[in-house]
Design a protein around this motif. Structure first.
Motif, PDB file in Angstrom:
ATOM      1  N   PRO A 198       9.986  -1.540   8.192  1.00  0.00           N
ATOM      2  CA  PRO A 198       8.877  -2.062   8.989  1.00  0.00           C
ATOM      3  C   PRO A 198       7.869  -1.003   9.428  1.00  0.00           C
ATOM      4  O   PRO A 198       6.684  -1.297   9.574  1.00  0.00           O
ATOM      5  CB  PRO A 198       9.560  -2.714  10.193  1.00  0.00           C
ATOM      6  CG  PRO A 198      10.925  -2.128  10.225  1.00  0.00           C
ATOM      7  CD  PRO A 198      11.284  -1.809   8.818  1.00  0.00           C
ATOM      8  N   LEU A 199       8.335   0.236   9.598  1.00  0.00           N
ATOM      9  CA  LEU A 199       7.405   1.298   9.973  1.00  0.00           C
ATOM     10  C   LEU A 199       6.422   1.586   8.834  1.00  0.00           C
ATOM     11  O   LEU A 199       5.224   1.764   9.052  1.00  0.00           O
ATOM     12  CB  LEU A 199       8.175   2.565  10.345  1.00  0.00           C
ATOM     13  CG  LEU A 199       7.335   3.753  10.842  1.00  0.00           C
ATOM     14  CD1 LEU A 199       6.466   3.349  12.022  1.00  0.00           C
ATOM     15  CD2 LEU A 199       8.253   4.908  11.228  1.00  0.00           C
ATOM     16  N   ASP A 200       6.928   1.582   7.606  1.00  0.00           N
ATOM     17  CA  ASP A 200       6.040   1.786   6.452  1.00  0.00           C
ATOM     18  C   ASP A 200       5.067   0.614   6.293  1.00  0.00           C
ATOM     19  O   ASP A 200       3.895   0.808   5.962  1.00  0.00           O
ATOM     20  CB  ASP A 200       6.871   1.945   5.179  1.00  0.00           C
ATOM     21  CG  ASP A 200       7.670   3.235   5.148  1.00  0.00           C
ATOM     22  OD1 ASP A 200       7.294   4.174   5.874  1.00  0.00           O
ATOM     23  OD2 ASP A 200       8.673   3.294   4.407  1.00  0.00           O
ATOM     24  N   GLY A 201       5.552  -0.589   6.523  1.00  0.00           N
ATOM     25  CA  GLY A 201       4.685  -1.753   6.436  1.00  0.00           C
ATOM     26  C   GLY A 201       3.595  -1.732   7.496  1.00  0.00           C
ATOM     27  O   GLY A 201       2.426  -2.033   7.223  1.00  0.00           O
ATOM     28  N   ALA A 202       3.973  -1.368   8.729  1.00  0.00           N
ATOM     29  CA  ALA A 202       2.987  -1.277   9.808  1.00  0.00           C
ATOM     30  C   ALA A 202       1.957  -0.198   9.500  1.00  0.00           C
ATOM     31  O   ALA A 202       0.751  -0.378   9.738  1.00  0.00           O
ATOM     32  CB  ALA A 202       3.695  -0.984  11.127  1.00  0.00           C
ATOM     33  N   ALA A 203       2.419   0.925   8.966  1.00  0.00           N
ATOM     34  CA  ALA A 203       1.495   2.010   8.618  1.00  0.00           C
ATOM     35  C   ALA A 203       0.501   1.565   7.550  1.00  0.00           C
ATOM     36  O   ALA A 203      -0.667   1.973   7.562  1.00  0.00           O
ATOM     37  CB  ALA A 203       2.286   3.223   8.135  1.00  0.00           C
ATOM     38  N   GLN A 204       0.970   0.728   6.623  1.00  0.00           N
ATOM     39  CA  GLN A 204       0.070   0.220   5.595  1.00  0.00           C
ATOM     40  C   GLN A 204      -1.050  -0.621   6.218  1.00  0.00           C
ATOM     41  O   GLN A 204      -2.221  -0.482   5.835  1.00  0.00           O
ATOM     42  CB  GLN A 204       0.861  -0.615   4.585  1.00  0.00           C
ATOM     43  CG  GLN A 204       0.035  -1.070   3.394  1.00  0.00           C
ATOM     44  CD  GLN A 204       0.834  -1.862   2.382  1.00  0.00           C
ATOM     45  OE1 GLN A 204       0.437  -2.961   1.990  1.00  0.00           O
ATOM     46  NE2 GLN A 204       1.966  -1.318   1.964  1.00  0.00           N
ATOM     47  N   LEU A 205      -0.717  -1.464   7.197  1.00  0.00           N
ATOM     48  CA  LEU A 205      -1.736  -2.288   7.849  1.00  0.00           C
ATOM     49  C   LEU A 205      -2.691  -1.431   8.688  1.00  0.00           C
ATOM     50  O   LEU A 205      -3.891  -1.707   8.747  1.00  0.00           O
ATOM     51  CB  LEU A 205      -1.065  -3.347   8.728  1.00  0.00           C
ATOM     52  CG  LEU A 205      -0.233  -4.400   7.982  1.00  0.00           C
ATOM     53  CD1 LEU A 205       0.397  -5.364   8.979  1.00  0.00           C
ATOM     54  CD2 LEU A 205      -1.085  -5.152   6.972  1.00  0.00           C
ATOM     55  N   ILE A 206      -2.149  -0.400   9.323  1.00  0.00           N
ATOM     56  CA  ILE A 206      -3.011   0.530  10.068  1.00  0.00           C
ATOM     57  C   ILE A 206      -3.988   1.212   9.105  1.00  0.00           C
ATOM     58  O   ILE A 206      -5.177   1.363   9.381  1.00  0.00           O
ATOM     59  CB  ILE A 206      -2.171   1.574  10.828  1.00  0.00           C
ATOM     60  CG1 ILE A 206      -1.404   0.925  11.983  1.00  0.00           C
ATOM     61  CG2 ILE A 206      -3.052   2.721  11.333  1.00  0.00           C
ATOM     62  CD1 ILE A 206      -2.251   0.428  13.125  1.00  0.00           C
ATOM     63  N   GLY A 207      -3.477   1.597   7.946  1.00  0.00           N
ATOM     64  CA  GLY A 207      -4.325   2.246   6.949  1.00  0.00           C
ATOM     65  C   GLY A 207      -5.435   1.349   6.446  1.00  0.00           C
ATOM     66  O   GLY A 207      -6.502   1.828   6.039  1.00  0.00           O
TER      67      GLY A 207
END
Length: 307
Positions: A198-207
């Motif tokens: 989920p941290l990688d997924g959240a980072a993708q949306l932030i990006g």
């Protein structure tokens, strides 16, 4: 006032059984039937906690008439855009022994191009006095993928924050449109981004352009990641998990987030604390769109850690 937009509302039907046994017949009491859908649930929670919300949704057919009647009876401020398609039904079966709910969610029927235009026009008009715009839930079949992104643009033009709780292309496009807050759950995030972490997924949306991403993790609490400090994600949970009906937990979290934004709260930790407390209180409530008493005290039981 917080404006909530629900393109694909539902008439929520909640049954309670002592123990759900697949393949067996169950004798049940009359179900609780009420207007539902994520944005409507968000508006109910905001009203229960002393805030002001207006629920914008669609309604069609016999089911839509029942949804409208329930909203009128509840006194919740709302506006319904008439549509030709029958409003869907959502069924929750709550197993009281295991303290979990089984959900049967209809997909929802397509809307016409004109009906989508009317819904967008209503959101634009009602956003003028609003202090925050919340776009929640699924989209019916053949919906314009950029509808939630268009609501983010409306909020930006009005100078108010936007909160989007959806999945799939709608979530990605809302991120690209610069949504202030996104709130998927872990499964929705993984399905949308392809990231199991989920941290990688959240980072993708932030990006992609989102300002804040909150990810519901079920009994493990919630994760928050901010574009202003992406190197410092935070995670919080209750000291002990709660058991109950989690149907409206995510909607309660969205209501908490929106209420914080209206109050001028921008600290992710503070928003996260309220979101988890309200989400937990929703698990203890009998139906979606409500919080159990004592929701404010649940914040004292939070365990906050770096993610």
């Amino acid at each position: 006032m917080i404006l909530t937009v629900t393109p694909n509302p539902a008439l929520d039907v909640t049954y309670r059984v002592r123990a759900l046994e697949p393949g067996e017949s169950h004798r049940v009491e009359a179900p609780v039937v009420r207007a539902g859908g994520k944005g409507i649930n968000v508006a109910r929670v905001i009203a229960q906690t002393g805030g002001h919300a207006l629920a914008l949704a669609t309604a069609g057919g016999v089911t839509g008439s029942r949804l409208s009647a329930d909203l009128l009876a509840s006194g919740l401020p709302h506006e319904l855009v008439p549509v030709a398609a029958e409003t869907r039904t959502s069924i929750a079966i709550v197993d009281e022994t295991e303290s979990h709910a089984t959900l049967l969610n209809e997909a929802g029927h397509p809307l016409s191009v004109t009906e989508w235009e009317h819904l967008g026009e209503a959101a634009d008009r009602l956003s003028i006095p609003a202090q925050c715009l919340v776009a929640s839930g699924s989209l019916p079949a053949d919906a314009p993928e950029g509808f939630f992104a268009s609501l983010v643009a409306i909020a930006r033009d009005r100078g108010i924050p936007s909160v989007v709780d959806t999945t799939g292309p709608g979530l990605v496009l809302a991120a690209r449109a610069g949504a202030n807050v996104l709130k998927p759950n872990r499964r929705e995030l993984a399905e949308t981004t392809g990231e199991s972490d989920p941290l990688d997924g959240a980072a993708q949306l932030i990006g992609l352009g989102a300002g804040l991403v909150f990810v519901s993790l079920g009994e493990k609490g919630m994760l928050a990641l901010s574009a202003s400090d992406p190197s410092r994600p935070i995670r919080a949970r209750l000291d002990t998990p709660l058991r109950g009906n989690a149907t409206g937990a995510g909607d309660a979290a969205v209501a908490a987030i929106a209420s914080c934004l209206v109050e001028g709260v921008r600290d992710p930790s503070a928003i996260l604390s309220r979101a988890i407390a309200w989400s937990a209180a929703a698990v203890l409530a009998p139906v979606a769109g409500e919080l159990a008493p004592g929701f404010a005290q649940l914040e004292r039981r939070l365990v906050v850690t770096p993610a």
